[in-house]
Design an enzyme around this catalytic site. Structure first.
Site, PDB file in Angstrom:
ATOM      1  N   ARG A  21       6.095 -12.841   9.229  1.00 37.85           N
ATOM      2  CA  ARG A  21       6.814 -11.618   8.904  1.00 37.85           C
ATOM      3  C   ARG A  21       8.126 -11.564   9.668  1.00 37.85           C
ATOM      4  O   ARG A  21       8.311 -12.244  10.671  1.00 37.85           O
ATOM      5  CB  ARG A  21       5.943 -10.408   9.230  1.00 37.85           C
ATOM      6  N   GLU A  26       0.878  -1.165   0.000  1.00 39.83           N
ATOM      7  CA  GLU A  26       0.000   0.000   0.000  1.00 39.83           C
ATOM      8  C   GLU A  26       0.918   1.218   0.000  1.00 39.83           C
ATOM      9  O   GLU A  26       1.852   1.280   0.799  1.00 39.83           O
ATOM     10  CB  GLU A  26      -0.874   0.038   1.259  1.00 39.83           C
ATOM     11  N   LYS A  77       4.854   0.132  10.579  1.00 40.11           N
ATOM     12  CA  LYS A  77       4.804   1.429   9.885  1.00 40.11           C
ATOM     13  C   LYS A  77       4.413   2.539  10.840  1.00 40.11           C
ATOM     14  O   LYS A  77       4.931   3.642  10.766  1.00 40.11           O
ATOM     15  CB  LYS A  77       3.773   1.368   8.751  1.00 40.11           C
TER      16      LYS A  77
END
Length: 567
Positions: free
Chosen positions: A268, A43, A278
RNA sequence: UGUCCGAUGGUGUAACUGGCAACACAAAUGAUUCUGGAUCAUUAGAGUCUAGGUUCGACCCCUAGUCGGACAACCA
């Protein structure tokens, strides 16, 4: 077709990871006619970090290994968070890492029209409805993980009414937040994501690509799988938190009746002494804990690049950590190993004194300047040699001298001899100290002219070899010494009453002025060196010919000071 | 008191799909070195979360637990 054994093929010998096993089984069974097509779907709402690098290497690496393709697709379905700034930086980072999406650059927003049509299909099938509840009401009636939700009063609207309302949503007849399109699945499902999830929301927001063309935007779940399907992605690889979304991913594909990619989830990446979310990275930037997204202490790709990491080292890191479904925290020392291994082979050696102290060779001619020759890289003959000016007054590292040395100190001390790398063996005769502070100001030595490097008599053994730089030839450089950003291995699991910010390392950046070999002044931004005996350094973007700035990528391994600290 | 996922040296990843638990990083030792780097050699460290079961044989299969993670945004 005969190909010589290359590293790619050697990987075949290595055992397969669980994703490769799935892919190879699919190929064996002829699923998708043996085609492998992956995608990297960020994104555009932030900068890429080392965790994304893992995903990039995985997706592009798998496609390369199995002769497939990889798309770069921006998941740009939420205009309020996204921006072209991020699109650009993401493309730059992926390219820098060494991957090529060729002509397959896509955006979920490219599919808004198709996605809309898919929604209409669901409405016609009675599988989706327009819901007039507020966000709060929807949230309240969704239930909890342990308690089922309640059905919306709008759930039984007719197909015609839903069609009408949905098209009016698109036509901007309703303000933000007044209506959503929902899937009609099961409010009692043990999987929260199946409790009539929202498909479309009204958002009168300007989109960085579609402008004001749309005022309704699809949610992630409604966009992602269908985008994969449109692009004929065979293996849609994502991180573990999307595991619970998979039933929904498959439900949409099945109900709409389109090509079905296969979603596979992996764990992850986490790395010790840093944070990866983020949100937290953004906070660090916004709150001024770092200088920006590309601060060399950040785990972002642009931060690592600026720090001096190479794409090869990051790719090698990604390969080494492997991929599995178990939660993991990789020790930063592995990352450090990867960059050292790479830079050891490619970085030219340079003499640089980080914390200088003056050495005066009392028996060396006052005005003589000799050119001392040294190899640029002992690991690589082809890098050639260079000459360094040598004279009566030199700088050496303050740590390389001790007045009263411990047992195994191999460096300079009163009465002791050391070799100056690529020059002479010197002996310390006396020391001059500042009368007030007691700090050593000058170390007086004598040199042995018979011991010049390369000369027949030069083979005498001494315990230590020091790096040095000639005082009058040295160039000053601003050197930024970086340390881990956090003092805690896992800043995310903060103890009661603390947050990750409480573990910020106050000494993560130390700026010093070093004296470096004159050759460095010709260096360009991102050029990398090994400062002999101290570490790897990379020229920062702030550097100018008048004011050199170098970042320490990583220090050299140092078994001496390590042992000292233990004492 | 839910669903899904996971559990192998300090950290990761393997174990030919049921056949002596291996590799990398980290650690230690020695050799070598005009970088206390690199290189080379060597060593230590897990018996695979627990308890049962199946089997000649289980890290792998089954059962029941334990622990950890994910999921309740009109974010992705």
């Amino acid at each position: 077709m005969e190909e010589k054994a290359n590293p790619e093929e050697e990987k075949n010998i290595r055992s397969l990871n669980f994703i490769e096993e799935i892919i190879e089984e699919d190929i064996r069974k002829g699923t998708n006619e043996g085609r492998v097509h992956t995608r990297f779907p960020p994104e555009p709402n932030g900068y890429l970090h080392i965790g994304h690098a893992k995903s990039i290497c995985l997706n592009f690496g798998l496609a390369k290994k199995y002769n497939g393709k990889t798309n770069l697709r921006f998941d740009d379905t939420n205009p309020v968070k996204e921006d072209v700034e991020y699109v650009d930086s993401i493309m730059e980072d992926v390219k820098w890492l060494g991957f090529d999406w060729e002509d397959r650059l896509f955006f979920a927003s490219d599919y808004f029209e198709e996605l809309y049509a898919y929604a209409v299909i669901l409405i016609r099938k009675g599988k989706a409805y327009v819901c007039d509840m507020t966000a709060e009401e929807i949230s309240e009636t969704r239930g909890t993980p342990t308690r089922p939700g309640k059905e919306s009063p709008f759930r039984s609207r007719s197909v015609e009414e839903n069609l009408d309302l949905f098209s009016r949503m698109r036509n901007s007849e309703f303000p933000d937040g007044t209506r959503v399109l929902r899937a009609k699945i099961d409010m009692g499902s043990p999987n929260m994501h199946m409790r009539d999830p929202v498909l479309y929301r009204i958002l009168h927001a300007h989109h960085h690509r579609t402008g004001d063309q749309w005022c309704i935007y699809p949610m992630y779940d409604f966009a992602h799988g269908q985008s994969d399907s449109i692009e004929r992605i065979t293996h849609s690889i994502c991180t573990l938190e999307f595991e619970v979304h998979r039933p929904l991913y498959e439900w949409f594909i099945r109900e709409i009746g389109i090509y079905a990619p296969r979603q596979i989830e992996f764990a992850r990446l986490n790395v010790t002494y840093t944070v990866m979310s983020k949100r937290k990275l953004l906070e660090l930037v916004r709150d001024g804990n770092v200088t920006g997204w590309d601060d060399p202490r950040m785990p972002t790709i642009c931060g690592l690049r600026r720090r001096g990491f190479t794409p090869e080292s990051i790719r090698n890191f990604a390969n080494t950590i492997g991929v599995a479904k178990r939660d993991n925290v990789i020790d930063v020392s592995l990352l450090e190993f990867c960059i050292r291994e790479d830079l050891n082979k490619r970085a030219n050696r340079i003499m640089a004194v980080l914390n200088p102290v003056k050495v005066i060779l009392d028996n060396y001619p006052d005005d003589l300047v000799e050119e001392m020759e040294s190899v640029n890289n002992p690991e690589d003959e082809s890098k050639g040699k260079r000459k360094m000016p040598f004279s009566k007054t030199l700088f050496i590292e303050r740590d390389d001298f001790m007045e009263d040395p411990p047992n195994k100190f191999f460096r300079l001390a009163p009465g002791r001899e050391v070799r100056l790398k690529a020059a002479y063996i010197i002996r310390c005769e006396s020391v001059v100290k500042d009368a007030e502070t007691g700090e050593i100001e000058e170390i007086h030595c004598t040199y042995d002219p018979q011991t010049k490097s390369g000369m027949p008599e030069s083979n005498r053994k001494v315990k230590g070899t020091l790096h040095w730089v000639s005082e009058k030839h040295a160039v000053k450089a601003e050197v930024r010494l970086y340390d881990r950003l956090f003092t805690n291995e896992n800043p995310d699991d903060a103890e009661e009453g603390k947050t990750y910010k409480d573990y910020l390392n106050p000494d993560s950046l130390r700026i010093i002025t070093a004296m470096v070999e004159p050759a460095v002044s010709l260096a360009a931004v991102l050029d990398k060196f090994q400062f002999e005996r101290t570490g790897y350094f990379s020229v920062d973007k702030d550097s100018t010919p008048q004011h050199l700035v170098l970042n320490r990528v990583v220090p050299l391994r140092d078994s001496w000071s390590k042992g000292e600290k233990v004492k």
